[in-house]
Design a protein around this motif. Structure first.
Motif, PDB file in Angstrom:
ATOM      1  N   ALA A 312       0.838  -1.204   0.000  1.00 17.06           N
ATOM      2  CA  ALA A 312       0.000   0.000   0.000  1.00 17.06           C
ATOM      3  C   ALA A 312       0.868   1.246   0.000  1.00 17.06           C
ATOM      4  N   ILE A 313       0.362   2.328  -0.609  1.00 16.66           N
ATOM      5  CA  ILE A 313       1.124   3.560  -0.728  1.00 16.66           C
ATOM      6  C   ILE A 313       1.471   4.135   0.636  1.00 16.66           C
ATOM      7  N   GLU A 314       0.672   3.803   1.632  1.00 18.62           N
ATOM      8  CA  GLU A 314       0.998   4.276   2.974  1.00 18.62           C
ATOM      9  C   GLU A 314       2.270   3.634   3.501  1.00 18.62           C
ATOM     10  N   ASN A 315       2.740   2.602   2.797  1.00 15.15           N
ATOM     11  CA  ASN A 315       4.041   2.017   3.122  1.00 15.15           C
ATOM     12  C   ASN A 315       4.072   1.423   4.527  1.00 15.15           C
ATOM     13  N   ASP A 316       3.142   0.547   4.799  1.00 17.50           N
ATOM     14  CA  ASP A 316       3.100  -0.110   6.098  1.00 17.50           C
ATOM     15  C   ASP A 316       4.412  -0.865   6.334  1.00 17.50           C
ATOM     16  N   ALA A 317       5.135  -0.500   7.380  1.00 11.99           N
ATOM     17  CA  ALA A 317       6.465  -1.048   7.614  1.00 11.99           C
ATOM     18  C   ALA A 317       6.422  -2.555   7.867  1.00 11.99           C
ATOM     19  N   ALA A 318       5.382  -3.017   8.565  1.00 12.03           N
ATOM     20  CA  ALA A 318       5.302  -4.449   8.857  1.00 12.03           C
ATOM     21  C   ALA A 318       5.119  -5.250   7.572  1.00 12.03           C
ATOM     22  N   ASP A 319       4.252  -4.771   6.667  1.00 11.95           N
ATOM     23  CA  ASP A 319       4.061  -5.467   5.397  1.00 11.95           C
ATOM     24  C   ASP A 319       5.333  -5.430   4.560  1.00 11.95           C
ATOM     25  N   MET A 320       5.982  -4.286   4.531  1.00  7.85           N
ATOM     26  CA  MET A 320       7.216  -4.157   3.767  1.00  7.85           C
ATOM     27  C   MET A 320       8.300  -5.066   4.334  1.00  7.85           C
ATOM     28  N   SER A 321       8.367  -5.148   5.655  1.00  5.87           N
ATOM     29  CA  SER A 321       9.354  -6.006   6.300  1.00  5.87           C
ATOM     30  C   SER A 321       9.109  -7.466   5.965  1.00  5.87           C
ATOM     31  N   ARG A 322       7.827  -7.884   5.992  1.00  8.77           N
ATOM     32  CA  ARG A 322       7.515  -9.280   5.667  1.00  8.77           C
ATOM     33  C   ARG A 322       7.877  -9.586   4.217  1.00  8.77           C
ATOM     34  N   ALA A 323       7.652  -8.612   3.312  1.00 11.77           N
ATOM     35  CA  ALA A 323       7.974  -8.830   1.903  1.00 11.77           C
ATOM     36  C   ALA A 323       9.476  -8.979   1.704  1.00 11.77           C
ATOM     37  N   ILE A 324      10.255  -8.099   2.355  1.00 10.42           N
ATOM     38  CA  ILE A 324      11.709  -8.127   2.185  1.00 10.42           C
ATOM     39  C   ILE A 324      12.310  -9.381   2.806  1.00 10.42           C
ATOM     40  N   PHE A 325      11.970  -9.641   4.059  1.00  9.11           N
ATOM     41  CA  PHE A 325      12.569 -10.792   4.737  1.00  9.11           C
ATOM     42  C   PHE A 325      12.012 -12.110   4.190  1.00  9.11           C
ATOM     43  N   GLY A 326      10.796 -12.065   3.640  1.00  6.52           N
ATOM     44  CA  GLY A 326      10.265 -13.265   2.998  1.00  6.52           C
ATOM     45  C   GLY A 326      11.071 -13.618   1.761  1.00  6.52           C
TER      46      GLY A 326
END
Length: 501
Positions: A312-326
Motif C-alpha cells: 500500500a502507498i501508505e508504506n506499512d512497515a510491517a508489510d514491507m518487512s515481511r515482503a523483504i525478509f520473505g
C-alpha cells in the motif's frame, strides 16, 4: 541591448535646463529600449534564469576589453566597499537580530573570502543588474528571454564576478528555492563567459555581501527619507532572502555553483575515493557474515520494484518487512542489500518534500546502501575512527538512532561514515570523540519500534563533507541535485566491497 545617448541640437551629450525658480538641472536623453522589467515577469523558469546569466555573461565578455578612467572610482555600491559600507551603516538597522545576522555574514566574509580577492579578475562591469534594470522579451508564445539591460550609471572597475553576484542576489529574491534559481543563472553566465574556480569559490559570500549592503543602504535611506517608497523597494525581499540563505551552508552553495559550471562538485572527494581504494585490503567486514553471493541477495527497492510497489502507498512497515525478509528467506540469504543511487518511491512523508518554485520535488535518490538483517545484528568498525556525533532521530521515517564516525587519512583528509536505524542501546555505549578501533563492535541494528518505522536494516553512507551537521545527514537526495550529493556521498560499496555478481 542597451540604450543609446541622443545628442542635443548643439551636438552635446548632456544639456541644462532652468526651472522657473532659477535652479539649473542637467538633462540627458536616451533612446527607448523595449522590454518588460524582470521583476514584473512571471514565472522565472529555468530557461529565463539561464538567459539572464547568459546575457550578463555576454555583457561582461564585451566589457572585458573596455576601460575608462572614470570607472576607477571609490563608489558606495562597489562590492569592494562592502566591509566599509556595512560597518558604517549597520547601526541604522533597527532590529537587533538583523544587525547580528548582517555582522555575522560580514565576519565570515572577512575571514573566508576577503583574503582571496586579490586572485580575482577585474574589469568594468554594469554593477546594477537588479530586476527592474533587466528587460525581458518574448522568445515565443510560451517562453521569455532576457533581451536588454538599462541604467549604466553604477558602472565601476571592480572584480568581474561581482556582476554575477549582484544579478544572482536579485534573481534569488522571492524564490522558495533561491539556491536553485542562482544555479541556473550561474550556468547561463558560465556558458557565455567561463568562470574561474576561485570566482566560483567566493560567489556565495559576494551574493550575501550585496544583500547586506542593500539592507544597510535601505535602512540608512529610510531614516533620511521615510516617505520614499522607491528607496525601500528591495528591502523586505532582501531581508527574507538573507534569512533563507542562513539555512544554507556556504560550502554546499559552492558545490552547487561548481556543478553549474561543469566542475567536479566536491573537489576533495576524488582524493578520498583514491585513499579508500588503496586501503580496502586493510578493512574489516562490518557485519557477520560479510555480504557476498553466499550470504546475501540484492533487493530491488526502486520505483519499478514489484517487491515494494505491491505494498500500500501508505508504506506499512510491517508489510514491507515481511515482503523483504520473505524474499531473503526464499533465497536462503541472511542479508538483503538495498542499492546505492537508486530512485525509490517509498519516501512519502513531507520531510522528503523539497520546496521548488515551479512545483515541489520529492527526495527519492538513495545515497547509502542498506543491509537488511535481523534486529540485534552486530556492526563492527571497518577501520579506525572516532565518534563524530550521535543522535536519536525519532521522527517517523527518519534514521532513528544514528552514529557518525570520522576517519582521517595519512595526509590529513577527513571523511565520515554514517550508520542509521540502530538500536537505542548503541547510543548509550558511546561518547563524542571516543576512539573506535578497526574490527571493534560498536553498534547493532534496531527493530521497527525504534528505527524510524522501517524494516530492520543498517543504512550505511560515506560522507566527504559534514556541512556542519551532527548526528544526521541527508540520506535521500532530490533528483535535480543528484550529481552534488553523489560527490558528497560516494558509493558505499567502495568500503563494503560486495561483488557485483
Amino acid at each position: 541591448v542597451c540604450p543609446e545617448i541622443c545628442t542635443t541640437r548643439k551636438g552635446g551629450v548632456i544639456g541644462t535646463v532652468n526651472t522657473p525658480e532659477g535652479k539649473e538641472h542637467y538633462v540627458r536623453l536616451l533612446s527607448y529600449l523595449p522590454g518588460k522589467p524582470f521583476a514584473k515577469v512571471k514565472p522565472h523558469d529555468n530557461n529565463l534564469l539561464k538567459s539572464l546569466g547568459w546575457f550578463m555573461g555576454r555583457l561582461d565578455a564585451a566589457l572585458s576589453s573596455f576601460d575608462h578612467p572614470a570607472a576607477h572610482r571609490k563608489f558606495h555600491w562597489d562590492l569592494k566597499e562592502a566591509p566599509t559600507v556595512i560597518s558604517d551603516l549597520d547601526k541604522t538597522i533597527r532590529e537587533k537580530e538583523n544587525q547580528t545576522m548582517v555582522m555575522g555574514y560580514l565576519n565570515h566574509y572577512l575571514s573566508h573570502t576577503q583574503p582571496k580577492l586579490n586572485r580575482l579578475r577585474q574589469s568594468v562591469i554594469h554593477n546594477d543588474g537588479n530586476d527592474y534594470n533587466v528587460l525581458v522579451a518574448k522568445e515565443n508564445p510560451w517562453q521569455n528571454r532576457v533581451d536588454g539591460v538599462i541604467d549604466y550609471g553604477d558602472m565601476v572597475y571592480t572584480h568581474t564576478v561581482n556582476e554575477l553576484a549582484i544579478v544572482c542576489a536579485y534573481a534569488m529574491m522571492g524564490k522558495k528555492d533561491p539556491l536553485s534559481a542562482a544555479k541556473m543563472v550561474v550556468n547561463g553566465y558560465h556558458q557565455a563567459y567561463p568562470m574561474e574556480e576561485i570566482e566560483v569559490c567566493v560567489l556565495f559570500d559576494l551574493i550575501l555581501m550585496r544583500l547586506c549592503m542593500s539592507v544597510c543602504h535601505s535602512a540608512h535611506q529610510s531614516r533620511l527619507a521615510p516617505d520614499n517608497a522607491y528607496l525601500q523597494i528591495s528591502e523586505k525581499p532582501a531581508w527574507t532572502l538573507l534569512g533563507q540563505l542562513s539555512e544554507i551552508h556556504p560550502r554546499l552553495a559552492e558545490y552547487h555553483f561548481r556543478d553549474a559550471c561543469q566542475l567536479s562538485p566536491v573537489p576533495h572527494t576524488k582524493k578520498i575515493i583514491q585513499w579508500i581504494k588503496g586501503h580496502r585490503d586493510r578493512f574489516k567486514p562490518m557485519v557477520d557474515p560479510p555480504p557476498g553471493k553466499d550470504s546475501s541477495i540484492v533487493l530491488d527497492l526502486s520505483v519499478e520494484s514489484p517487491l515494494v510497489n505491491s505494498i500500500a502507498i501508505e508504506n506499512d512497515a510491517a508489510d514491507m518487512s515481511r515482503a523483504i525478509f520473505g524474499q531473503m528467506y526464499q533465497k536462503g540469504a541472511v542479508i538483503g542489500i538495498g542499492c546505492y543511487d537508486e530512485a525509490r518511491a517509498i519516501y512519502i512523508s513531507d520531510a522528503y518534500r523539497q520546496q521548488r518554485d515551479q512545483m515541489p520535488e520529492m527526495r527519492t535518490i538513495h545515497m547509502g546502501m542498506d543491509l537488511h538483517m535481523a534486529p540485534g545484528s552486530s556492526i563492527q568498525a571497518f577501520y579506525d575512527g572516532k565518534v563524530h556525533s550521535l543522535k536519536n532521530n525519532t521522527a517517523k521515517y527518519d534514521y532513528g538512532p544514528t552514529i557518525i564516525l570520522s576517519h582521517e587519512t595519512e595526509k590529513g583528509f577527513l571523511f565520515y561514515t554514517l550508520y542509521g536505524h540502530l538500536s537505542i542501546s548503541s547510543l548509550e555505549k558511546l561518547s563524542i570523540g571516543q576512539r573506535i578501533d578497526r574490527g571493534e563492535k560498536f553498534a547493532e541494528i534496531g527493530d521497527m519500534s525504534v528505527n524510524g518505522g522501517w524494516p530492520p536494516h543498517l543504512h550505511f553512507q560515506i560522507i566527504t563533507d559534514m556541512l556542519g551537521e551532527k548526528g544526521n545527514y541527508m540520506g535521500v537526495a532530490p533528483p535535480s541535485q543528484r550529481r552534488v550529493w553523489e560527490a558528497l556521498s560516494p558509493d558505499p560499496n567502495l568500503i563494503l566491497g560486495i561483488p557485483e555478481s
